[in-house]
Design a protein around this motif. Structure first.
Motif: not given
Length: 466
Positions: A105-114, A207-211, A243-249
């Protein structure tokens, strides 16, 4: 439904990754996903890609991508052609090939996004050698050919800084919940972490939402400087996580009106930020750590791995310190090293051997900066160790005193580091000639772009005195 079917369904609906297209369909439906971001790291590690509705993703839509995207500098410019670098004659399309094990998932998006991380391949499906994931896969495959599997654990340092739209203004630490701006010297301070409790909660939740699993989080020495440590594992999987953590943070910081930066040296008076890489190697058949022998003592391969790092890290440094700013962090007298010495639990060395049990024996490479593309930094470090093992190299004696006060073993600037990469023929079979030529051309162009900018130091000291 049988037990096996239930297990398969549970796996298909997990937070991160599915086995195949059928599981992807179940996963997307269960989570009500409307859009999918198909992303891939470019040479700088910046996410590039395409967004599409989920029904299109499940269809046969081709994910075409221009070749030139992977030949751009960090500022969007294109290198000049040379004897060692040429653009494809047609600038034809590459394809994004989704790796479904990274679907999340992309947990920061308002619409359900992966989102799903993709490899870049040719229109026939052939590997593109200069793709960052391809470079790392190539190095890992060389280990596999010897019956080995590298294991790594990265540590990421970064700064939280006050949002500032003017790049001419120096960055400042943000104001925490106390209403005060953080100062430096706060290593391992729980109070400093608590200044940003809400933001850190979002980092954990995202992070938890993305595994993505965080092992520990600490406050580092710098003002607003944090460090996240990840669990050890497969190099490609851990590079994907960084790679994903950088985007997440970054997204979590923006939600709270701050920037998160992975610049190597963002604030002049504060320490730089590193991405330390803990490395070990296991035997593919037995799963045992080959850095320890049957008696639990250090093996010859362990010493050869260190010998390879000492010999070849100067040649791969540009993959771990990729920008002009990176070399502002690499100075003497601090915990950031400019040496390739090694020692036991010695943080003044570039190569630290932490205290551990024999099965966890490892080498920490403390040289990479946090601004690096994680795929390339990990590939460069593992390539150096591999060459040491296959070549039977011997390391210099371990250092038992302070190692970072005078000796300089590494290039002091970007162009010198690029030249060392280009000159080392032993790295070509591991990294690929296509990657080396593309990467070197990009780095040279970035240096030329930097040289167009007049700094405040030049105006202050040269304007009236030179």
């Amino acid at each position: 439904m049988t037990g096996i079917q239930k297990d398969n369904l549970q796996q298909s609906l997990s937070a991160r990754g599915v086995a195949d297209a059928l599981d992807a369909k179940l996963w997307l439906g269960d989570k009500g996903i409307e859009d999918i971001e198909c992303i891939t790291p470019d040479i700088a590690g910046v996410p590039r890609g395409k967004m599409m509705p989920s029904p299109k993703f499940l269809g046969s839509t081709a994910l075409a991508f221009p070749t030139s995207v992977f030949m751009q500098t960090i500022s969007g410019e294109y290198p000049e052609e040379s004897d060692t670098f040429e653009y494809p004659a047609t600038d034809g399309d590459l394809r994004l090939q989704p790796d479904l094990s990274t679907l999340s998932r992309v947990p920061w998006e308002t619409d359900p996004t992966a989102q799903v991380i993709c490899d870049i391949v040719s229109h026939t499906g052939a590997t593109i050698d200069y793709g960052p994931r391809s470079v790392l896969k190539r190095v890992v495959a060389a280990y596999a050919d010897k019956g080995w599997k590298p294991v790594i654990a990265p540590e990421m340092e970064f700064y939280l800084v006050q949002a500032e739209g003017d790049p001419n203004q120096p960055l400042q630490a943000p104001i925490g919940r106390s209403g005060r701006r953080l100062g430096g010297g706060s290593s391992y301070s729980i109070a400093s972490i608590n200044e940003f409790d809400d933001l850190i909660d979002d980092i954990y939740d995202f992070s938890e939402a993305q595994g993505l699993e965080i092992e520990t989080l600490i406050h580092e020495e710098g003002a607003g400087q944090l460090e996240i440590n990840l669990n050890h594992g497969d190099p490609l999987e851990l590079a994907d996580q960084v790679f994903m953590f950088k985007r997440t943070i970054r997204e979590a910081a923006l939600k709270h009106g701050m920037y998160a930066t992975f610049m190597a040296k963002p604030i002049q008076s504060q320490p730089g930020s590193a991405m330390h890489i803990h490395q070990s190697v296991v035997d593919l058949e037995s799963g045992k750590n080959i850095f320890s022998n049957a008696e639990g003592k250090e093996s010859e391969l362990f010493h050869s791995f260190i010998g390879g790092l000492q010999r070849y890290l100067p040649n791969t440094l540009v993959m771990m310190a990729p920008y002009v700013n990176s070399y502002r962090r690499l100075t003497t007298g601090g915990s950031a090293p400019v040496n390739v010495q090694w020692g036991y639990d010695n943080r003044t060395t570039g190569l630290r051997v932490p205290t551990s049990e024999p099965e966890a024996r490892r080498v920490e490479n403390r040289i990479p900066s946090s601004d690096t593309n994680p795929y390339l930094a990990i590939a460069g470090s593992l390539a150096a160790g591999y060459l040491g093992m296959v070549g039977g190299l011997k390391p210099e004696p371990a250092v038992t005193t302070t190692a970072n006060e005078g000796q300089i073993d590494l290039p002091r600037g970007l162009l010198e580091a690029v030249q060392l990469l280009e000159d080392e023929e032993a790295l070509v079979p591991l990294l690929g000639s296509d990657f080396i030529s593309v990467y070197a051309a990009i780095k040279k162009q970035e240096f030329e772009t930097f040289m167009r900018v007049i700094s405040p130091w030049e105006r202050e000291y040269l304007l009236m005195n030179a």
